[in-house]
Write an enzyme that holds these catalytic residues in place. Structure first.
Site, PDB file in Angstrom:
ATOM      1  N   ASP A   1       0.836  -1.198   0.000  1.00 18.67           N
ATOM      2  CA  ASP A   1       0.000   0.000   0.000  1.00 18.67           C
ATOM      3  C   ASP A   1       0.874   1.253   0.000  1.00 18.67           C
ATOM      4  O   ASP A   1       2.031   1.215   0.457  1.00 18.67           O
ATOM      5  CB  ASP A   1      -0.911   0.017   1.230  1.00 18.67           C
ATOM      6  CG  ASP A   1      -2.004  -1.039   1.155  1.00 18.67           C
ATOM      7  OD1 ASP A   1      -2.357  -1.434   0.030  1.00 18.67           O
ATOM      8  OD2 ASP A   1      -2.502  -1.454   2.218  1.00 18.67           O
ATOM      9  N   PRO A   2       0.338   2.377  -0.479  1.00 20.95           N
ATOM     10  CA  PRO A   2       1.145   3.605  -0.530  1.00 20.95           C
ATOM     11  C   PRO A   2       1.751   4.008   0.807  1.00 20.95           C
ATOM     12  O   PRO A   2       2.883   4.504   0.847  1.00 20.95           O
ATOM     13  CB  PRO A   2       0.139   4.652  -1.022  1.00 20.95           C
ATOM     14  CG  PRO A   2      -0.819   3.862  -1.858  1.00 20.95           C
ATOM     15  CD  PRO A   2      -0.964   2.544  -1.151  1.00 20.95           C
TER      16      PRO A   2
END
Length: 304
Positions: free
Chosen positions: A45-46
């Site tokens: 995930d970012p």
């Protein structure tokens, strides 16, 4: 301007920074390497940093194998509130301010109870697909959707610090280590830990410290990779053979001809693993897998 083609083949172990998608990392590396055939093993995930293994050229054939290797994480879970995404990126959807210290014995037992084979329900703000659409697309369109169940294996899930209060806030947090299978949502694991304690909980920090057989000590920060030319990238590549856990077999010229032609082979003895990594003149050629029903060897990966 990036080169249009490149023959680079191998694995880049990247230390992905926060604030960037895994796709964004691959896009940048495609531009500087000139290799169009490129992909990653295991999305981050970012807001998660750490090990992201990127395959170039013929190594992309191994992405499915790379993703089967357990992944290791260090993170933090905070008790007292939950978000729509189960991490710190989402809006708060539930709060239950703490009025006293959590019981560390009960918490340790809650960690332990989540080890083993489990069923997870991923958050609505995730990339899991249902009927061809990602869950976050349903959420953004405010469309109803039944959240799927996913199987995961938690090899280790344990606290690594004492509980501490957040400064001037009615929440407590604790650090943890987790070793998990492919497809595990660690933020959901943190949320489920809170459910075991009767509290809303949120994963507020996460770093992947190992993935696809490589540790964070072997990873190169993305910004350093972006300063390299094609030769520099080539020097950073790990060879395909580094991730093959199979018995080696050196081929005769006749056997090499068979393998080049994709021939099925019955004359080799069966191995315990059921795989051979095949070499000819000290060059990795292919991986063959034993087929029980046919009682013969068949090509699984071909690298020439």
């Amino acid at each position: 301007m990036a080169k249009q083609t490149s023959n680079l083949t191998g694995l880049l172990v990247v230390n992905k920074p926060k604030g960037m998608t895994s796709f964004g990392v691959v896009a940048r590396l495609r531009r500087i390497s000139g290799q169009k055939k490129i992909g990653h093993a295991g999305t981050l995930d970012p807001n998660v940093d750490g090990v992201l293994v990127v395959a170039l050229g013929k190594a992309t054939k191994l992405i499915d194998l790379l993703q089967t290797v357990p992944k290791t994480y260090q993170g933090t879970v905070t008790f007292g509130y939950a978000t729509e995404s189960q991490d710190s990126d989402g809006a708060v959807v539930e709060e239950k301010p703490l009025v006293k210290d959590l019981d560390p014995v009960a918490l340790k037992a809650a960690f332990k109870s989540l080890e083993g084979d489990i069923i997870q329900i991923p958050p609505i703000y995730s990339a899991v697909k249902v009927n061809g659409k990602r869950l976050y697309e349903y959420a953004r369109a405010n469309e109803p959707v039944e959240l799927p169940q996913r199987e995961a294996t938690i090899y280790e899930f344990a606290p690594t610090s004492a509980l501490e209060w957040l400064p001037d806030q009615p929440y407590q947090r604790i650090d943890f280590d987790a070793v998990v299978s492919k497809g595990t949502y660690v933020r959901t694991l943190a949320y489920d830990l809170g459910q075991k304690m009767g509290l809303p909980a949120t994963m507020t920090k996460l770093t992947r410290t190992a993935g696809s057989g490589f540790s964070i000590e072997q990873a190169t920060p993305l910004d350093e990779l972006m300063e390299l030319d094609e030769a520099g990238i080539a020097a950073k590549l790990k060879p395909i053979a580094d991730v093959l856990p199979y018995e080696r077999k050196d081929l005769t010229e006749e056997e090499f001809t068979w393998v080049k032609n994709g021939r099925k082979i019955s004359s080799w003895p069966k191995t315990e693993q059921g795989f051979y990594q095949l070499y000819f003149e000290d060059q990795l050629v292919a991986v063959y897998r034993y087929n029980e029903e046919e009682a013969l060897w068949r090509s699984r990966y071909f690298f020439l």
